[in-house]
Enzyme design. Structure first.
Site, PDB file in Angstrom:
ATOM      1  N   SER A 102      43.554  36.704  43.743  1.00  0.00           N
ATOM      2  CA  SER A 102      42.824  37.035  42.525  1.00  0.00           C
ATOM      3  C   SER A 102      41.549  36.177  42.414  1.00  0.00           C
ATOM      4  CB  SER A 102      43.752  36.870  41.320  1.00  0.00           C
ATOM      5  OG  SER A 102      43.222  37.483  40.179  1.00  0.00           O
ATOM      6  N   HIS A 254      49.622  43.523  41.113  1.00  0.00           N
ATOM      7  CA  HIS A 254      48.607  42.495  41.356  1.00  0.00           C
ATOM      8  C   HIS A 254      49.175  41.239  42.013  1.00  0.00           C
ATOM      9  CE1 HIS A 254      44.875  40.327  40.800  1.00  0.00           C
ATOM     10  NE2 HIS A 254      45.469  39.394  40.073  1.00  0.00           N
TER      11      HIS A 254
END
Length: 273
Positions: A102, A254
């Site tokens: 991320s 994610h």
């Protein structure tokens, strides 16, 4: 028997930095860099699969995890990248591969561009990309005396459980250990003032022109159901990074280091080797 986490601290560029160092003399070094609102805890499933093959350093980026929540540090991605470089220099590590999840992906790219002779390859796990700097109105608001209370209220309202539901596809993965691990750093009230500074200082993500200058091979792994950084961002990064390969995973969100550690570790082993 539960493995003991090798806890370490160093003062790097004036910041008290927490990191975990899994020593494996003679092996290549991997540096794991977590994302926003996270910590080295997010690599807890990946590290056991890789530690026999690499020397691994997993860092808590300030102000997250157990690193210092400084009220004077300039929280830009470029400065955070310099902290990673400074840590490796203090540890006298001459060469390493980066693994960024991320926000950690952008910091990995920044570090590789700043000191290319130090880094061999970059692994991007659902890396942020093409995100603009905060709107001037928000940046201005961070100078208000009580803005940090707004940040605290925003995080409290969403809560750890809600945030975890947003980052994983299979909700059955969420257990008490996971909730505690991701929530514990936010029991330190100083983090909200430091996060206010991060919101104020964070520059935009690297533009296409900078990405196209990246000479390091890049491995990109994405979840097709990523609702935080959609797979379209991964495809765009794949186009901009000159030497890159992209894998997209079905029924994955994610948090790929938690959701698909076996696949991720296998690809890292093949790629870094």
């Amino acid at each position: 028997m539960t493995a003991v986490t090798p806890v370490n601290r160093l003062i790097v560029q004036g910041i008290d930095l927490y990191y975990e160092h899994y020593r494996n003399p003679g092996k290549q070094t991997l540096v794991c860099i977590h994302g926003f609102l996270s910590s080295a805890f997010s690599f807890r499933k990946l590290i056991p699969l890789l530690r026999d093959h690499y020397e691994i350093i997993a860092v808590d980026l300030p102000p997250f995890g157990q690193s210092e929540k400084s009220q004077t540090f300039l929280y830009t991605y470029s400065n955070l990248a310099r902290l990673i470089i400074g840590l490796l220099e203090q540890l006298q590590i001459k060469e390493a591969a980066l693994v960024g999840h991320s926000m950690g992906g952008q910091i990995s790219l920044s570090a590789a561009l700043q000191k290319p002779e130090l880094f061999t390859k970059v692994v991007l796990l659902c890396s942020s990309g093409y995100l603009q700097r905060s709107h001037p109105t928000i940046t201005f608001g961070t100078h208000l005396p009580y803005f940090h209370l707004y940040v605290k209220r925003w995080l409290s309202k969403s809560g750890v459980l809600k945030n975890l539901h947003n980052v994983v596809y299979d909700k059955s993965l969420i257990d008490d250990e996971m909730i505690d691990g991701y929530g514990k750093p936010f029991t330190d009230g100083q983090i909200f003032k430091a996060m206010t500074r991060l919101i104020r200082h964070r520059e935009g993500d690297l533009p296409s022109e900078a990405l196209k200058k990246m000479e390091k091979p890049a491995l990109l792994i994405w979840g097709n159901e990523d609702r935080v950084v959609p797979v379209e961002i991964g495809k765009r990064l794949h186009q901009d990074l000159p030497d890159s390969v992209l894998y997209s995973l079905e029924k994955t969100g994610h948090l790929v280091p938690e959701e698909r550690p076996e696949f991720v570790s296998e690809q890292i082993l093949e790629f870094v080797r």
